[in-house]
Each structure stands twice: as C-alpha cells, then as structure tokens.
Write an enzyme that holds these catalytic residues in place. Structure first.
Site, mmCIF file in Angstrom:
data_model
loop_
_atom_site.group_PDB
_atom_site.id
_atom_site.type_symbol
_atom_site.label_atom_id
_atom_site.label_comp_id
_atom_site.label_asym_id
_atom_site.label_seq_id
_atom_site.Cartn_x
_atom_site.Cartn_y
_atom_site.Cartn_z
ATOM 1 N N TYR A 56 14.959 8.971 -11.035
ATOM 2 C CA TYR A 56 16.401 8.767 -11.413
ATOM 3 C C TYR A 56 17.235 9.161 -10.340
ATOM 4 C CZ TYR A 56 20.907 9.862 -13.682
ATOM 5 O OH TYR A 56 22.208 9.919 -13.927
ATOM 6 N N ASP A 62 24.470 -7.772 -19.631
ATOM 7 C CA ASP A 62 23.705 -6.857 -18.753
ATOM 8 C C ASP A 62 24.191 -6.724 -17.333
ATOM 9 O OD1 ASP A 62 21.506 -5.582 -17.456
ATOM 10 O OD2 ASP A 62 20.372 -6.022 -19.296
ATOM 11 N N VAL A 73 27.328 16.418 -18.288
ATOM 12 C CA VAL A 73 28.482 16.240 -19.108
ATOM 13 C C VAL A 73 28.011 16.331 -20.830
ATOM 14 C CG1 VAL A 73 30.348 14.575 -19.558
ATOM 15 C CG2 VAL A 73 29.339 14.663 -17.530
ATOM 16 N N ASP A 100 28.511 -4.173 -21.904
ATOM 17 C CA ASP A 100 27.573 -3.136 -22.281
ATOM 18 C C ASP A 100 26.537 -4.181 -23.156
ATOM 19 O OD1 ASP A 100 25.948 -1.220 -23.714
ATOM 20 O OD2 ASP A 100 27.582 -0.063 -23.291
ATOM 21 N N GLN A 137 29.993 2.988 -15.351
ATOM 22 C CA GLN A 137 29.254 4.033 -16.270
ATOM 23 C C GLN A 137 27.953 3.537 -16.476
ATOM 24 O OE1 GLN A 137 31.180 6.889 -16.279
ATOM 25 N NE2 GLN A 137 32.857 5.626 -15.217
#
Length: 350
Positions: free
Chosen positions: A153, A65, A183, A40, A85
């Site tokens: 997106y 990254d 979600v 992350d 994710q």
C-alpha cells in the site's frame, strides 16, 4: 475583495465520493454551491453516504471504476477541479492482496490523472498517505524526507506521487498530494476486516466489548479529524498559482532547496493536526468520552495482542509546509474530534 478560502460555484469531481472522506467532501462542496460529480464503483463506498447528495440537483453520481479510462473521461468532463480520493486503503489488505491494491491505486490513479489532463482540469488534488514515510524514524515527519516502504500500500501511494510529479513536468497539469495522517470522523465504517481503529474501538466499547490493541499500546499516531481534511482539500485546490509558487519558493529556500518561479505546481503536504497520541491514550480518551453517556464503558478492560505487520511504530506530522503555503490551520485536535465523532456514532450505530 477578500480571497475566498473555500471552493465556490465550481464543478468538482470527487472520486471515491461514496466513501468516508469522499462523501464528506461531496456534502460540503454542495453546501457551498458547487456542481459535484461523484465517481464510485461501491467496492468500499456506501450508497447511504450519498443520501443527502442525491437530493441535490447539482449532484451527479456516476457508478464506474477508475480502472476504466472511459469512466474517468466521462466523469471529468467540464470539471474545474478533481479531488481524487478513490483507492483501496489498508496496509493489511495490501499485504493480503497486493495485485488488486496496485491495480486500483496505481493503474486507476494514472488513468484518472491522464483523463484530467486531457480534459483541461485546473488542478488535480489527490489523497496521498503518511505510510510513504516508511521506516524513517525521525519525528516529526517532513515532506522531503522519507524512508523505505513497509507495505505494498505504501509503495502504491508513493508511486502516485512520482506519477503526479512526472505528469506536471511533462503535461503541465497542476497536482497537489495530501499525505493524510490517520483520518477519522463521521461515516467511517466500524465493520469489516480492515476497519480503522477509532470506529472499531468506538463500536466495541459501545457494545461493552473489550477493544484489542495491536502491541503494547505504545504505538502512536497523529489522528486527524475529517473537517481538517476537508479544509486541506479546499485550500490545495484554490490557492492561487502565483501565491502558491511564491510561497513555495520562499519556504523551499528556508530548507536549502530553491525553486524557479516558473515551476509547474506539483507538491505534497502533510495533512494532520500535529500532535501524537498513543493507542493506549486513544482508548482512555474514548472511554472517558463515552462513559459520560454510559458509565459502564469506563470499567471495560483493554486487550492486547501482537503487533501488526507493516505498521509504522510512530507517526507525527510537521504541518509547517501546509500552513505556510496553503494557509492550512486545523481546528480539531484529538479530543474535540473524538467528541464530534462519538456523538455521530451514538446517533447512527445500532
């Protein structure tokens, strides 16, 4: 011996593991005895989401990254599965800054996928998106029928699916995309310009402020609690290849499309509950739930504004494919999930 329906005693990389969905996956995987690596860059993820994980000797944090191939290569070493994710979410953000969204969601995705292939990862499970359905109006949404994308997106998430299929065909890496439908749940950030609607509404109601609904409240979503998503990720990773192919073949024949038994796995599945809730109904449920602890919340008036650019009017998933092939059986409907989520926000929002 009964087949396990969870990931156990494996090494798993969770990209974006400090984020809302990623950190929940990290905690569950650690509880199940796995060795977990988190990659992350903390662009949107939060260190506080990893408080429990950092106390576990089986957890490794790599601050890096996905746009840096070397970071991807280091993170994936020795991993059995990748649960990808990491992404820049939000339709509005992609409209404001399409270049960064594309760089992260496509460029970073390809680097992570290629690094996984090079490392011999068994299966690459990635977060796809219901935004891929675009302007296709038919409900419920089924995986093999999509429309025209309504935002940068949405384009990036569909391109990821194309790359995943291409990599499976060329290199043989197994890929499974999970098209998430709205979600929500613990750790979802209520703050910031691109905050999701549920934590934002909860935060506003708890502060006795009027939530703002974009449009007249008739837009609807298939809201999906985080624990349903965790179940789907695990099933997508561990469903045996032979069972996967056999079930896929029979399912596909039923929709008029037959597959050879030797196909490389590269599929996408809807991950949702399979019920539709309007934004007006959502606020009503939230008021009813929260007013049990603060009666004044029930009297708060709701504000309405213009529709938001790039939004899909209605979203409802068919989860038949995920059920038949993966055994996906979501346990949390909107009311049960909101009760769990609001309890968490009451304890953690200050």
């Amino acid at each position: 011996m009964k087949e396990s329906r969870i990931i156990e005693n494996k090494k798993v990389l969770v990209t974006g593991g400090a984020g809302f969905i990623g950190s929940n996956l990290v905690d569950v995987l650690l509880k199940q005895g796995n060795e977990v690596v988190c990659l992350d860059n903390f662009a949107t993820g939060k260190r506080k989401n990893l408080q429990l994980a950092l106390q576990n000797e089986k957890f490794k944090l790599i601050e890096g990254d996905i746009r840096n191939f070397e970071d991807c290569t280091v993170a994936v070493q020795g991993c059995d599965y990748v649960l990808h994710q990491a992404a820049l979410g939000s339709v509005p953000r992609s409209i404001t800054d399409p270049m960064t969204t594309t760089d992260v969601n496509i460029g970073g995705f390809v680097k992570m996928l290629f690094a996984s292939k090079e490392a011999g990862v068994k299966r690459f499970v990635y977060a796809a998106s219901s935004s891929t359905y675009g302007d296709h109006k038919a409900l419920p949404k089924v995986e093999h029928i999509i429309g025209n994308a309504l935002s940068p997106y949405a384009i990036t998430k569909y391109v990821d699916e194309l790359f995943a299929k291409n990599f499976s065909d060329i290199y043989g890496i197994e890929t499974v995309g999970l098209r998430y439908f709205n979600v929500f749940g613990r750790r979802q950030d209520p703050n910031g310009a691109y905050a999701a609607v549920i934590p934002k509404f909860v935060s506003q109601l708890m502060a006795h402020n009027s939530p703002l609904i974009n449009g007249d409240g008739s837009y609807s979503r298939d809201f999906t609690y985080i624990d349903n998503v965790i179940q789907a990720n695990q099933l997508a990773a561990i469903t045996p290849t032979i069972d996967f192919k056999d079930k896929l073949k029979h399912y596909s024949e039923g929709i008029g499309k037959s597959y050879d038994q030797e196909i490389t796995i590269s599929e996408v599945f809807n991950v949702a509950y399979g019920e539709r809730t309007t934004l007006k109904e959502l606020v009503e449920i939230l008021q009813m739930t929260l007013s049990k602890f603060d009666s004044q919340i029930n009297d708060i008036k709701i504000s309405y504004g213009p529709n938001r650019g790039g939004d899909i009017p209605h979203s409802l998933a068919s989860i038949e494919k995920a059920n038949k092939i993966l055994g996906y059986d979501p346990k949390y409907d909107i009311k049960t999930g909101l009760l769990e989520a609001t309890n968490w926000y009451r304890e953690n929002l200050v």
